[in-house]
Write a protein that holds these residues in place. Sequence first.
Motif, PDB file in Angstrom:
ATOM      1  N   GLN A 292       5.613  26.752  37.019  1.00  0.00           N
ATOM      2  CA  GLN A 292       4.919  28.046  37.122  1.00  0.00           C
ATOM      3  C   GLN A 292       5.365  28.855  38.327  1.00  0.00           C
ATOM      4  OE1 GLN A 292       3.511  25.054  37.327  1.00  0.00           O
ATOM      5  NE2 GLN A 292       1.554  24.936  36.258  1.00  0.00           N
TER       6      GLN A 292
ATOM      7  N   ALA E  76       6.598  21.328  17.269  1.00  0.00           N
ATOM      8  CA  ALA E  76       6.006  22.567  17.770  1.00  0.00           C
ATOM      9  C   ALA E  76       4.642  22.284  18.388  1.00  0.00           C
ATOM     10  CB  ALA E  76       5.890  23.600  16.647  1.00  0.00           C
ATOM     11  N   ASP E  77       3.854  21.420  17.765  1.00  0.00           N
ATOM     12  CA  ASP E  77       2.545  21.075  18.312  1.00  0.00           C
ATOM     13  C   ASP E  77       2.682  20.407  19.678  1.00  0.00           C
ATOM     14  OD1 ASP E  77       1.277  22.120  16.174  1.00  0.00           O
ATOM     15  OD2 ASP E  77       0.917  20.211  15.153  1.00  0.00           O
ATOM     16  N   ALA E  80       3.941  22.989  22.371  1.00  0.00           N
ATOM     17  CA  ALA E  80       3.138  24.196  22.585  1.00  0.00           C
ATOM     18  C   ALA E  80       2.472  24.252  23.967  1.00  0.00           C
ATOM     19  CB  ALA E  80       2.095  24.344  21.476  1.00  0.00           C
ATOM     20  N   PRO E  81       1.887  23.155  24.467  1.00  0.00           N
ATOM     21  CA  PRO E  81       1.218  23.238  25.772  1.00  0.00           C
ATOM     22  C   PRO E  81       2.153  23.641  26.918  1.00  0.00           C
ATOM     23  CG  PRO E  81       0.722  21.131  24.690  1.00  0.00           C
ATOM     24  CD  PRO E  81       1.729  21.829  23.852  1.00  0.00           C
ATOM     25  N   LEU E  82       3.417  23.352  26.770  1.00  0.00           N
ATOM     26  CA  LEU E  82       4.366  23.690  27.841  1.00  0.00           C
ATOM     27  C   LEU E  82       4.858  25.130  27.740  1.00  0.00           C
ATOM     28  CD1 LEU E  82       6.612  20.485  27.887  1.00  0.00           C
ATOM     29  CD2 LEU E  82       4.642  21.020  29.311  1.00  0.00           C
ATOM     30  N   LEU E  83       4.549  25.776  26.610  1.00  0.00           N
ATOM     31  CA  LEU E  83       5.160  27.058  26.282  1.00  0.00           C
ATOM     32  C   LEU E  83       5.035  28.072  27.412  1.00  0.00           C
ATOM     33  CD1 LEU E  83       6.268  27.420  23.290  1.00  0.00           C
ATOM     34  CD2 LEU E  83       4.621  29.254  23.159  1.00  0.00           C
ATOM     35  N   SER E  85       3.747  27.747  30.671  1.00  0.00           N
ATOM     36  CA  SER E  85       4.118  27.366  32.044  1.00  0.00           C
ATOM     37  C   SER E  85       5.623  27.218  32.193  1.00  0.00           C
ATOM     38  CB  SER E  85       3.413  26.070  32.437  1.00  0.00           C
ATOM     39  OG  SER E  85       3.852  25.019  31.599  1.00  0.00           O
ATOM     40  N   ILE E  90      10.646  29.657  21.482  1.00  0.00           N
ATOM     41  CA  ILE E  90      10.942  28.732  20.385  1.00  0.00           C
ATOM     42  C   ILE E  90      10.964  29.484  19.060  1.00  0.00           C
ATOM     43  CG2 ILE E  90      10.231  26.611  19.207  1.00  0.00           C
ATOM     44  CD1 ILE E  90       8.733  25.824  21.669  1.00  0.00           C
TER      45      ILE E  90
ATOM     46  N   VAL F   2       0.342  25.101  15.605  1.00  0.00           N
ATOM     47  CA  VAL F   2       0.433  26.245  16.503  1.00  0.00           C
ATOM     48  C   VAL F   2       0.673  27.518  15.717  1.00  0.00           C
ATOM     49  CG1 VAL F   2       1.137  25.366  18.747  1.00  0.00           C
ATOM     50  CG2 VAL F   2       2.777  25.430  16.874  1.00  0.00           C
TER      51      VAL F   2
END
Lengths: 326, 326, 326, 103, 103, 103
Positions: A292, E76-77, E80-83, E85, E90, F2
Amino acid sequence: MIIETLTSPVILFFILGFFAACIRSDLTIPEPFAKAMSIYLMAAIGLKGGVEVASTGFTSQLASAAIAGTVLGFTLPILAFFLLRSIGKLGAIDSGAVAAHYGSVSVVTFVTAVELLTKQNMQPDGFMVGVMALMETPAIITGLLLARAYTKRPELENDVKANKEEGSGILHEVLTNGSVILLLGAFAIGMVAGEAGFEPIKPLFAIGFNGVLCLFLLDMGLIAARRLLQTKKVTIRLASLAILLPIINGTIGTVVGTLVGLDPGSAAILGVLSASASYIAVPAAMRLAMPQADPGIYLSMSLGITFPFNIIFGISLFAAIANFLG
Amino acid sequence: MIIETLTSPVILFFILGFFAACIRSDLTIPEPFAKAMSIYLMAAIGLKGGVEVASTGFTSQLASAAIAGTVLGFTLPILAFFLLRSIGKLGAIDSGAVAAHYGSVSVVTFVTAVELLTKQNMQPDGFMVGVMALMETPAIITGLLLARAYTKRPELENDVKANKEEGSGILHEVLTNGSVILLLGAFAIGMVAGEAGFEPIKPLFAIGFNGVLCLFLLDMGLIAARRLLQTKKVTIRLASLAILLPIINGTIGTVVGTLVGLDPGSAAILGVLSASASYIAVPAAMRLAMPQADPGIYLSMSLGITFPFNIIFGISLFAAIANFLG
Amino acid sequence: MIIETLTSPVILFFILGFFAACIRSDLTIPEPFAKAMSIYLMAAIGLKGGVEVASTGFTSQLASAAIAGTVLGFTLPILAFFLLRSIGKLGAIDSGAVAAHYGSVSVVTFVTAVELLTKQNMQPDGFMVGVMALMETPAIITGLLLARAYTKRPELENDVKANKEEGSGILHEVLTNGSVILLLGAFAIGMVAGEAGFEPIKPLFAIGFNGVLCLFLLDMGLIAARRLLQTKKVTIRLASLAILLPIINGTIGTVVGTLVGLDPGSAAILGVLSASASYIAVPAAMRLAMPQADPGIYLSMSLGITFPFNIIFGISLFAAIANFLG
Amino acid sequence: MVATVQRKRIEILVDTPLVPRIIRLVKEVDISGWSVIKIASGGGRDGRWDHDEVTGAASKSIILMIASEQKADQFADKVAPLLESHGLLITIGNVAVVRGDRF
Amino acid sequence: MVATVQRKRIEILVDTPLVPRIIRLVKEVDISGWSVIKIASGGGRDGRWDHDEVTGAASKSIILMIASEQKADQFADKVAPLLESHGLLITIGNVAVVRGDRF
Amino acid sequence: MVATVQRKRIEILVDTPLVPRIIRLVKEVDISGWSVIKIASGGGRDGRWDHDEVTGAASKSIILMIASEQKADQFADKVAPLLESHGLLITIGNVAVVRGDRF
Ligand SMILES: Nc1ncnc2c1ncn2[C@@H]1O[C@H](COP(=O)(O)O)[C@@H](O)[C@H]1O
Ligand SMILES: Nc1ncnc2c1ncn2[C@@H]1O[C@H](COP(=O)(O)O)[C@@H](O)[C@H]1O
Ligand SMILES: Nc1ncnc2c1ncn2[C@@H]1O[C@H](COP(=O)(O)O)[C@@H](O)[C@H]1O
Ligand code: NA
Ligand code: NA
Ligand code: NA
C-alpha cells in the motif's frame, strides 16, 4: 572540495545525464547494461575491500565501525519516521516506507564518495564496504515495525494475513538480497585471494573502475531527473525533507564515526552511508511487505532528490565535518 | 592443484554464485550481459589461439590433435548412450540427446581449465581452441543416429516426416552454429593479424579476460545451482552418471591426447574437452531435431552436475593424469 | 592503405560478421550489449576530442571545419534528392527520407576511419568529433523540406495535420537526440576535465577502445548482411546509388575540407562524414516525421550497402584523395 | 464509427528454438504476418523456470498472429501434428480489427 | 478440423516484485502453468513511467494463464483480496485451445 | 464469486518510434492507463525482420489498453486517420475485468 567535485568527470557525467533528461532528450542506457555495471561495481568494491582487510587484518576499528553502522541502521529510521509524519504530513505506512529507505544505504553514493575522498587524500578503510553491507537491511525491519505500530488495524488487515504467510518470506528476502550477497561474497573472495590472488583479475576490477562509474552515473543522472520531472506526489514539504534528512543523518553518522575512533575518511564515509537512501534493495522489499505504500513517494524522494543532493553537495559536506572533527 | 583451484578467484566466484542460489538469493545476472560475456570470452580465446598459431606455425601436433578431437567427438557418445540406457534407465530418445551433450564440449569449462593450467605452468597449445571448435558438433550427429536406430518407428513418425524437410536444416544449423563461427572466425582473425595486429586490441581481449571470467562463472554458479534445485527429473542413477561420464570421457581424452603426442597441458585440455558437456549449442540443436527429448534431463545433468564437477574437481583430475602419463 | 585496412582486426571482425550472416549463422549480439557498446564508443570519442581541444585550444581551423560541416549537412541532401528521384526512380517522400540519411553521418564509420587514419599517421584533429555532432541533424531538415515541396498536397494531408502538432516535436527530437547530446556532452566533459582530469578514466575509455570497436563491427557486419539479404525493396538503380552517393558526397567533403584549410587527416574525415549515411538518428526521426516513407528502402541502402562500402573502400579512397590534394 | 472486421487472434506458446519451424508453417498458409514476444519466465508441469540463462534452449516465446477464421483453421490443422511432440500451447480468440481487410 | 476446447485466458498486470506472491496463489488452485511477460513501459493515474531504471521496484509484468472456467473463478476469488492493496489489473477473456484438454 | 465488468482489450501494434504519438491520443480520450510490450521479432509483407539491431527505427511494440467500450470507440475514431500512413494494426477484444469499475 566542492570545486574538485564539480570538475571531476564522474560528477560531470552525472550532471550530463541530469541535464539530458531535463531537456527531455531520448538518451537512455539499456537496463541490462545498467544492471551489469552495478554488478561490476559491487563486485569490484567488495573485492578491493576484502583484499585490503586481508593485508591489514581485523582491527578494533573494524569492529567499532561494524557495530556503529548496524546501530545507525536500526535507529536512524525512527527520527526520520516522526519527521515524515509531522513535517511531511505522510501517513504511517508511507512514513515507515520512506524511513526505511533513509535508514538504508545507496551503493553508488558510497562508491562515488570513496572516489572523491581518495582524490582528497582521505581514503577510507577497506572494511567500510563490509559496514555498508551490514547497513543495507536493519532499517527495513525498523521501518516495518514503525508502520505497523502506528497503523489502525483494519487498514493493514488483508496485509497482515498475507504477511503472516509472508513474514519469514520478507526476512529471507532481506537477508539473501542480491546486492548484500554480492558485496559480502566479493569481500570474502578478496580476503581469501589476498593481494597475490587479486593480481590476475585486477586489470578489470581496478583499472576500469572509474570509467564504468562515469557511465553508471550518466544513467543515474537520467533516472534521477526523470523521476523528478514525472512525479506528482512530492510536495514542497517532502522535497525539503529529502534534503533535510540526509543532512541530519549524515551529520549524525559522521559524528558517530569520529566518536568510535574512525579516521576522518572513514568517518566521512559513515556519514555518507547514513545520509544516503536506498533505491534498489529497500523499494523491492517495501513493494512486497507494504504494497500500500506509494512507490511514487519513496522513489521520487530517494532517487530524485536525495541522491543528487548527496552526490553533488553531501559528500563534500560530510568530508568537511569529518575533517573539522578529526 | 585442487587447493590452488579452490582459492582462485575465478572458482570462488563460481562457488559464490552456487551458494547464493542455494540460499535462494534473488541475485541474477541479466541475460544479455551473460551473452555478451560469452561472446567476449569466445572472441578472446579464438584470437589468442590464432595469434599463437601464427607464431608457431602449423605443426604435426596440431594435425594429430585435430584428428583426435574429431574422432573423440564422434565416438564418445556411443559409450555414453549405452550407459544411459542401461544404468540410467533412459529411453532411446533421451539417451541419444544426453549422449550428444556429453560428446560435445563446454566452452567455459575449457576457458577455466586453460586459466588454471596456465597458473600451474601447464599452458596448453594455442591450437586447442581450434580443436574445441571441431569437437562442438560431431556428437550431435552420433547422438541423433543412435536415437533413431534404437527407436520404434511410430514414436518418431511425425518427427521423421518433419525431419525430412528439416534434415538439411539441422545439419546447416550445426555447421553454422554461432559459437563455432565465432571461435573459428576469431581464430582466423588472430592468425591473419598476428602478434603485431593483435597489439592494439590486446588490452581488451587479454587484460580484461580473467575478470570477465570471474563474473561469468558467478552467473554459471547461479544457473547450475538453480537447475539442480528445480529439477524433478534427475534420478540418483542419472546424477551418478553425470559424474561418472565426465570421469570416463575425460580419462579417455587425456590418454588419447598423450598417445597422439601432445604435451601434458594440451593432453589435459583434450581430457577436459572430452569430459565437459555442452549446454548451449547441443540443447538448441536437440530442441529442433528431437523435440520429444526432455530438456529437464539433459540440461540438469550437463549444467547442474557435470559442469560444477568439472570446474571444481575434473580439471585438477585430468591435469594429474596428464602429468602422470606425460 | 586498402591492404592495411583489410588485415586490421577491426575490419576483419566486420567481415566475419558479414560472412556469418551470409551463411545464415544464428550468431547474434544481444541488442542491449550493442547499444552499450555504442554508448561507450560515443562517450570515448567525445572525451578524447574534448581533451585534445582542451590542450590545443580553439583554432581558426576548428571554426572553418564547423562551418563547412554544417553547410555540407544542409546542402548534400539536395543533390542526393534529385539523383534519387531521377536515377533512383523514387517518389518525393522516399527521396527526401533517403537524402536525409545521406546528408547526416554514421558514428561508427567515423570511429573506424579515425582508427585507420591514425594507423597511417594521418590522425585527424580532435575537434572533428564536434563537427560530426553538428552534422547529425541539418540534413533531416533539408530532407523534410524537399519531400514536402515536391509532394502533391492530398498525399501528405493527414500528415501535415499531424505534423502541425508534431512540428516542434520533431525539431525538439532532432536537437535533443541522444547521440548528439552524448557526443557533445562527453566533448564538453573532456574539455573541462583536460588531460589531468581524464587520467583516472583513461584506462576504460582509451585502452579498451579498439577491442570494443572490433565487437561492435562484428555486430554491424551481421546487421548489414542481414539487411541486404532480407530486403526486397532495393533495385539495381538504388543499389548503384548507395555506392555512387558516398563516392560523390565523400569527394565533395574531402575537397571542401582541403579548401577550408584542414590537414589531410581532418579533410579525409570530413569526406568520410559526408560519405557516411546515418542509421540511428535519422531513421528514428523519419519514422516520426514521414511515416509513409519506407524504412525498407532507407535502412537497406544506408546499412546494407553504404556502410560496408565506406568501411572497406570509402575510408581508403578519401584518405587517398586528401593526401593527393593536401 | 470506424469499420471493423472480425478476425482470429492466434497465440502459440513455443520453445524459442522451435520458432522458425512454426514460422515456416505460418508462411505455408499465407498469413499476412506474425509477431514474436519473449516470455520472461514461467512454470508448468516440470516446475518453474526462469529465462535468465545462458542456454537459450529453455526459453519460450509467444507467436502472435491476426488472421481470418479460414486461415486460422488451416493453420491449426497444419500445426496440430506437432502439438504433442513440440509441447505447443495454441489459443484462438476473437477480435475486431480496425479497418482490417488486409488480414 | 482439429478439436478445440473453450478455456479462459487470464492476464494479471502486476508489479514485478509481487509476481512470486501471485504465483503462489496460482499454485494453490492447481492451474497447469503460467507465463510471465515483461512490460517495457507504461502509464496510469500516476503519470508515465519507463522500465529503463536500475530500481526494479517500479517495473511491471503480465502473468498469463490459460485455465478452465472453474479454475479461473477459483483463482479470481483467491486473488480478489489483494486487488486493491497490490494494485492488480486482472482481465479474463475467452479462447479456444487447440487440443487443450490438459489445461 | 468476485464481481467483474465487461471491458475492451485494445492492442495496437506499432513502430516503436511512433509509440509516443499514439500515447498522446490515448491521453486525449482519457483512458486510465496503458502498457507497452516489446516485440522481439516478426514478419509481414516486407519479409522478416529481427529486433536485434542497433537502429531502433525498425523495432515494433504493442500498446495494450483496457478501456470501456465507449472510450475504445472514441480512441478508434481518433486513431483511424493514422492507420494507413503509420502502418498500425489495431485489434479490439472482449474481456471481463475483475472489480474493474475504474477502467
Ligand atoms: N497478421 C499479423 N499478425 C501479427 N503481427 C503482424 C501481422 N501482420 C504484420 N504483423 C507485424 O507487423 C510487422 C510489419 O508488418 P507489415 O506491415 O506487413 O510489413 C511485422 O513484422 C509483424 O511484427
Ligand atoms: N496454462 C498455462 N498458461 C500459460 N502458460 C503456460 C501454461 N502451461 C504452461 N505454460 C507455459 O509453458 C511452459 C512449459 O509448460 P509445461 O509444458 O507444462 O512444462 C511453462 O513454463 C509456461 O511458460
Ligand atoms: N487501462 C489500462 N490498460 C493497460 N494498462 C494499464 C491500464 N491502467 C494502468 N495500466 C498499467 O498499470 C500501471 C500502473 O497504473 P496506475 O495504477 O493507474 O498507476 C501503468 O503504468 C500501466 O502499465
Ligand atoms: Na542512510
Ligand atoms: Na565432452
Ligand atoms: Na553523410
